[in-house]
Design a protein around this motif. Structure first.
Motif, PDB file in Angstrom:
ATOM      1  N   LEU A  32      33.862  42.121  41.659  1.00  0.00           N
ATOM      2  CA  LEU A  32      32.956  41.861  40.535  1.00  0.00           C
ATOM      3  C   LEU A  32      31.998  40.768  40.964  1.00  0.00           C
ATOM      4  O   LEU A  32      32.421  39.654  41.290  1.00  0.00           O
ATOM      5  CB  LEU A  32      33.734  41.403  39.305  1.00  0.00           C
ATOM      6  CG  LEU A  32      34.520  42.447  38.517  1.00  0.00           C
ATOM      7  CD1 LEU A  32      35.158  41.797  37.294  1.00  0.00           C
ATOM      8  CD2 LEU A  32      33.624  43.589  38.093  1.00  0.00           C
ATOM      9  N   HIS A  50      27.959  42.558  37.859  1.00  0.00           N
ATOM     10  CA  HIS A  50      28.326  42.137  36.510  1.00  0.00           C
ATOM     11  C   HIS A  50      27.690  40.784  36.243  1.00  0.00           C
ATOM     12  O   HIS A  50      27.963  39.807  36.957  1.00  0.00           O
ATOM     13  CB  HIS A  50      29.857  42.061  36.406  1.00  0.00           C
ATOM     14  CG  HIS A  50      30.373  41.761  35.037  1.00  0.00           C
ATOM     15  ND1 HIS A  50      29.974  42.466  33.918  1.00  0.00           N
ATOM     16  CD2 HIS A  50      31.280  40.837  34.604  1.00  0.00           C
ATOM     17  CE1 HIS A  50      30.600  41.994  32.859  1.00  0.00           C
ATOM     18  NE2 HIS A  50      31.392  41.008  33.243  1.00  0.00           N
ATOM     19  N   TYR A  56      33.766  41.857  28.784  1.00  0.00           N
ATOM     20  CA  TYR A  56      34.292  42.985  29.558  1.00  0.00           C
ATOM     21  C   TYR A  56      34.229  44.239  28.695  1.00  0.00           C
ATOM     22  O   TYR A  56      35.203  44.623  28.061  1.00  0.00           O
ATOM     23  CB  TYR A  56      35.724  42.675  30.033  1.00  0.00           C
ATOM     24  CG  TYR A  56      35.703  41.543  31.027  1.00  0.00           C
ATOM     25  CD1 TYR A  56      35.610  41.786  32.383  1.00  0.00           C
ATOM     26  CD2 TYR A  56      35.671  40.215  30.582  1.00  0.00           C
ATOM     27  CE1 TYR A  56      35.506  40.739  33.299  1.00  0.00           C
ATOM     28  CE2 TYR A  56      35.564  39.164  31.484  1.00  0.00           C
ATOM     29  CZ  TYR A  56      35.480  39.446  32.834  1.00  0.00           C
ATOM     30  OH  TYR A  56      35.356  38.408  33.734  1.00  0.00           O
ATOM     31  N   LEU A  60      33.080  48.827  31.693  1.00  0.00           N
ATOM     32  CA  LEU A  60      33.561  48.051  32.832  1.00  0.00           C
ATOM     33  C   LEU A  60      35.079  48.172  32.953  1.00  0.00           C
ATOM     34  O   LEU A  60      35.612  48.362  34.056  1.00  0.00           O
ATOM     35  CB  LEU A  60      33.157  46.586  32.679  1.00  0.00           C
ATOM     36  CG  LEU A  60      33.674  45.624  33.753  1.00  0.00           C
ATOM     37  CD1 LEU A  60      33.251  46.078  35.153  1.00  0.00           C
ATOM     38  CD2 LEU A  60      33.193  44.206  33.485  1.00  0.00           C
TER      39      LEU A  60
END
Length: 222
Positions: A32, A50, A56, A60
């Protein structure tokens, strides 16, 4: 084993990515990152860009499903940030948001008997007592202690015991190309090489540890 790595463009995180790719026990590495990873290519590696590590969303989480652990290497020292509020947001808020999401949404999806292990790269002398007077690196030590305490609280609140937390406390971290002088001075405070640290964190991710808090001396022995 599928694992998540954060901080993958930094000193520790980039070494973690390389060591995860090299491990025969890790089949997929999901990095990430806010930025693309340059100079790292592997069929094992998936990079997910991200921007906001405080959220989140379902799309994702869908990409992370199946992961059995996370190596969290976002942070650093307070002096590396423009102000204390920014440091707390990056170090504390991001880690706790991720841990909560992974506990609630990833751990329950694992097969019976599996645990999700969240391994946080903290720092030596991290302090949980936020009111204790500290004479050096006070902000860094208190904030890292705050993260540790918050992560352990998130794990303790999981009555299924399928989400577990480990906090590694390295002392000074030496880059792979550290000079001889840096290596010699590092012996005075138990500095650990970044690749040594990364290699030490992977068995904790894979197998867990008897201790929830892993001190620098234990990391040096791994």
């Amino acid at each position: 084993m599928k694992v998540i790595v954060t901080g993958s463009t930094g000193l520790v995180g980039s070494s973690l990515v390389r060591q995860c790719i090299a491990s025969d026990h890790i089949t997929r590495v999901v990095a990430l990152s806010r930025k693309p990873l340059e100079h790292v290519q592997s069929p094992k590696l998936t990079v997910i860009l991200h921007d906001d590590f405080s959220v989140y969303p379902p799309e994702l989480i869908a990409q992370l499903t199946g992961a059995e652990g996370c190596l969290w290497a976002i942070g650093g020292r307070a002096s590396q940030f423009p102000d204390l509020d920014t440091y707390k947001r990056v170090q504390v808020d991001y880690a706790l948001a991720a841990a909560t999401a992974f506990r609630d949404q990833l751990a329950p999806q694992l097969p019976e008997g599996k645990q999700f292990r969240f391994v946080f790269c903290s720092g030596k002398f991290a302090e949980w007592d936020q009111s204790k007077p500290l004479h050096f690196m006070a902000d860094t030590r208190r904030v890292k202690g705050q993260v540790e305490q918050g992560l352990c609280g998130i794990a303790d609140a999981d009555t299924t015991k399928r989400f577990v937390v480990y906090c590694a406390r390295p002392s000074g971290i030496l880059p792979a190309d550290a000079s001889l002088a840096a290596r010699l001075s590092g012996r005075l405070y138990g500095a650990i090489g970044v690749d040594h640290l990364a290699k030490a964190l992977i068995p904790i991710l894979l197998e867990g540890s008897k201790e929830r808090i892993i001190e620098n001396e234990a990391l040096l022995s791994l």
